[in-house]
Write an enzyme that holds these catalytic residues in place. Sequence first.
Site, PDB file in Angstrom:
ATOM      1  N   TYR A   1      22.726-110.241  70.371  1.00 25.50           N
ATOM      2  CA  TYR A   1      24.129-109.887  70.605  1.00 25.50           C
ATOM      3  C   TYR A   1      24.313-109.286  72.011  1.00 25.50           C
ATOM      4  O   TYR A   1      24.705-108.126  72.151  1.00 25.50           O
ATOM      5  CB  TYR A   1      24.673-108.949  69.536  1.00 25.50           C
ATOM      6  CG  TYR A   1      23.798-107.776  69.111  1.00 25.50           C
ATOM      7  CD1 TYR A   1      23.178-106.942  70.030  1.00 25.50           C
ATOM      8  CD2 TYR A   1      23.645-107.473  67.758  1.00 25.50           C
ATOM      9  CE1 TYR A   1      22.428-105.849  69.631  1.00 25.50           C
ATOM     10  CE2 TYR A   1      22.888-106.387  67.340  1.00 25.50           C
ATOM     11  CZ  TYR A   1      22.283-105.576  68.290  1.00 25.50           C
ATOM     12  OH  TYR A   1      21.537-104.490  67.892  1.00 25.50           O
TER      13      TYR A   1
ATOM     14  N   CYS B   1      26.621-109.599  74.280  1.00 25.48           N
ATOM     15  CA  CYS B   1      27.967-109.065  74.568  1.00 25.48           C
ATOM     16  C   CYS B   1      28.165-107.715  73.905  1.00 25.48           C
ATOM     17  O   CYS B   1      28.708-106.776  74.510  1.00 25.48           O
ATOM     18  CB  CYS B   1      29.040-110.051  74.102  1.00 25.48           C
ATOM     19  SG  CYS B   1      29.039-111.625  74.958  1.00 25.48           S
ATOM     20  N   TYR B   2      27.749-107.610  72.657  1.00 24.20           N
ATOM     21  CA  TYR B   2      27.846-106.345  71.929  1.00 24.20           C
ATOM     22  C   TYR B   2      27.018-105.272  72.624  1.00 24.20           C
ATOM     23  O   TYR B   2      27.476-104.129  72.807  1.00 24.20           O
ATOM     24  CB  TYR B   2      27.365-106.550  70.499  1.00 24.20           C
ATOM     25  CG  TYR B   2      27.291-105.312  69.643  1.00 24.20           C
ATOM     26  CD1 TYR B   2      28.440-104.785  69.048  1.00 24.20           C
ATOM     27  CD2 TYR B   2      26.078-104.675  69.413  1.00 24.20           C
ATOM     28  CE1 TYR B   2      28.375-103.652  68.252  1.00 24.20           C
ATOM     29  CE2 TYR B   2      26.000-103.542  68.610  1.00 24.20           C
ATOM     30  CZ  TYR B   2      27.151-103.027  68.036  1.00 24.20           C
ATOM     31  OH  TYR B   2      27.073-101.911  67.245  1.00 24.20           O
ATOM     32  N   ALA B   3      25.794-105.612  73.034  1.00 21.51           N
ATOM     33  CA  ALA B   3      24.927-104.642  73.699  1.00 21.51           C
ATOM     34  C   ALA B   3      25.557-104.155  74.999  1.00 21.51           C
ATOM     35  O   ALA B   3      25.522-102.960  75.314  1.00 21.51           O
ATOM     36  CB  ALA B   3      23.559-105.269  73.968  1.00 21.51           C
TER      37      ALA B   3
ATOM     38  N   LYS C   1      28.583-101.832  74.061  1.00 20.78           N
ATOM     39  CA  LYS C   1      28.199-100.551  73.476  1.00 20.78           C
ATOM     40  C   LYS C   1      27.470 -99.654  74.470  1.00 20.78           C
ATOM     41  O   LYS C   1      27.626 -98.429  74.446  1.00 20.78           O
ATOM     42  CB  LYS C   1      27.344-100.779  72.230  1.00 20.78           C
ATOM     43  CG  LYS C   1      28.160-101.155  71.001  1.00 20.78           C
ATOM     44  CD  LYS C   1      29.167-100.072  70.674  1.00 20.78           C
ATOM     45  CE  LYS C   1      29.950-100.353  69.413  1.00 20.78           C
ATOM     46  NZ  LYS C   1      30.940 -99.295  69.119  1.00 20.78           N
TER      47      LYS C   1
END
Length: 269
Positions: free
Chosen positions: A173, A175-177, A180
């Site tokens: 992930y 994009c998520y990393a 965040k």
Amino acid sequence: MQASSAQPHDSGSSPGDALYPDLRSRRVFITGGGSGIGAALVEAFVRQGAKVAFVDINGEASEALVERLRARYPGSVPWWRRCDVTDVPSLQLSIADAAQALGTFDVLVNNVASDDRHTLDEVTPDYWDQRIGVNQRAAFFAIQSVVPGMRQLGHGSIINLGSTGWQTKNAGYPCYATAKSSMNGMMRGMAKALGEHRIRINVLSPGWVMTERQITQWLDAESEKELMKNQCLPDKVMPEDIAAMALFLASDASRACTAQEFVVDAGWT
């Protein structure tokens, strides 16, 4: 599913049992409050006697939560609205309408997130924008919405949900990393200016929390072995553990805490 020796806490009490008298009647806004960690946050603040508002895109789960809380805590039913947080005007209107109904917010919990799996090669500009919209941009503009009221109050607590996933270099992930990890930069970039008005901003980073979604989609015998290998504590981290830290960060008990990351992951990172 194979049973694991990693079990939920069994100490005879819940981490949400602690009481913070200063939270009674405080106004709290939570994004993504309909299920998972968000639902635990909503209930924890309702239990404290706070006036709670939340938004979520899942109407069915949100209605079920409100009805459960209505039965359990009569007279403390949270305000809620269905909202896609990637629509910033809709999010900011929801915050304004909730403040009109409950009063100026003392606490903002930027909880909403989506860790849908994806690879580098699959990411398009539109997908990137959507992921950042959920996991980063919504938090920024929610903060923008509540800060003027907090300045007038002369205090406030902003709690941004981060993640340990990027810190442990989890794949699946990017994009998520990216989004965040930026919660820490957002916090540090705002803390000094907000602090002049006694508005605190912190990051609360969960480890692997046993929400229904995580259990259904990702938990199996092999991943439980990984959990046992990496955590220092043998207990599974539950949504209530995250809510317990959020209560502390929202309360005056943490009045000297700002620009910090608080990790709740049973010692994984």
